[in-house]
Structures are given as C-alpha cells and as structure tokens.
Design an enzyme around this catalytic site. Structure first.
Site, PDB file in Angstrom:
ATOM      1  N   GLU A   5     -41.125 -10.308  -3.621  1.00  0.00           N
ATOM      2  CA  GLU A   5     -41.269 -10.769  -2.240  1.00  0.00           C
ATOM      3  C   GLU A   5     -40.940  -9.596  -1.327  1.00  0.00           C
ATOM      4  O   GLU A   5     -39.830  -9.457  -0.836  1.00  0.00           O
ATOM      5  CB  GLU A   5     -40.345 -11.955  -1.973  1.00  0.00           C
ATOM      6  N   GLU A  37     -32.279 -21.103  -2.516  1.00  0.00           N
ATOM      7  CA  GLU A  37     -32.262 -19.664  -2.239  1.00  0.00           C
ATOM      8  C   GLU A  37     -31.373 -19.360  -1.042  1.00  0.00           C
ATOM      9  O   GLU A  37     -31.700 -19.739   0.084  1.00  0.00           O
ATOM     10  CB  GLU A  37     -33.672 -19.144  -1.942  1.00  0.00           C
TER      11      GLU A  37
END
Length: 176
Positions: free
Chosen positions: A146, A47
C-alpha cells in the site's frame, strides 16, 4: 478477509473525553461483525492507522490499542492488520511489534517511511531484514503493498524482482 474500520473521533471532540464511549461502541460493533463473518468463514481485520500524518481523527492508532481491543472482543476470527508504515510512524520498534503481535496478525501491509513509496526507496525501514524476520516467524500470509509508486506499475514493482533474485527465485511473466 475484510478490513473493519474503526471510525473517527468526532470533529471538535476531545479524544480523551470520548475514548471510553468509542471503545465500547467499537467492541460491540466488532462482536456483531465477527459473528456475521464467522457464518461465512471470514476473517475481520483491524488496522491501526497513524494519527500523526495520515488521519489525525482516526480512532485506532497503535498495535497495542488494537491488541487490547481484540482481547476484549474475544472472537477468533478477528485479527490484526499490521501496516508497517503506520506502525513505524506511531511506535517504531517494528521488529519487536512483529514478534509481540505475531499471533494476532492476519495481514501485513508495507510502504517505506516517510514517503510512503516502494520498499526499496530511501527511508527508515529495512525491508530485506523485515522479510527475513517474517519468514523466521513463520508468516505465510500475504504482504499487501500500500504505497504511492514513484513511476509506473512495472517500475514500482522493481523492488520485488530484486527481492526474488536475492531469494534465488524466478519471477513469472515478462522480463520488462
């Protein structure tokens, strides 16, 4: 699937001066991790996290950098975890990045920019369009949320119920 973190540029170090060594170490570590994960039939995810707001010292910052590292590592069980919040902050051009890196994507995460709140909060990203784009590309994976909800959990998921209704879907559970 498991998120494999890239680490941080050491305190006081010049990013440009340590990038080569950090990349070499990261690639070696990813190969090792990918081989272990393959024994368990697991996918490792990289990520990119923005270094403008979230973590100024984080090493992996853009989808371009992550794609280049994935190519150098050369393991099929490593994929890109594309967090659209970080992608928008670092690069913008979210649609093009989704199209370009789609073959590498193993997971998508979302949050509105700039406040990192629910997708239906005011901000830069048009999530109904993004969800349609993901569907048109054939994305069948999960979309992780998120974000920092402005209220409680049920209130924070109100956008999802609205999305389901626009899609002609019924949501499971209560009507709260």
């Amino acid at each position: 699937r498991i998120h494999l973190m890239a680490g941080r540029v050491p305190l006081g170090a010049d990013r440009a001066a340590v990038t080569g060594k950090m990349e070499t170490t990261f690639i070696e570590n990813l190969r090792y991790a990918a081989d272990l994960l393959a024994q368990e039939d697991m996918i490792g995810l990289l990520e990119p996290i923005n270094n403008r707001i979230t973590d100024p010292r984080y090493y992996l910052n853009t989808p371009h950098q992550a794609a280049a590292i994935l190519e150098k590592v050369g393991r099929p069980n490593l994929k890109l975890q594309l967090d659209l919040f970080h992608c928008q902050i670092m690069d913008g051009n979210v649609s093009r990045n989704l199209e370009t890196y789609f073959p590498l994507i193993g997971h998508i995460q979302i949050a509105q920019v700039p406040g990192r709140h629910e997708p239906d909060s005011p901000g830069e990203l048009n999530f109904p369009y993004i969800f349609e784009l993901l569907e048109s590309l054939g994305y069948t994976g999960y979309v992780g949320c998120e974000y920092a909800p402005k209220g409680d959990t049920l209130e924070g998921l109100g956008w999802l119920h609205s999305y389901w209704e626009r899609q002609g879907l019924q949501h499971a559970g209560t009507n709260k």
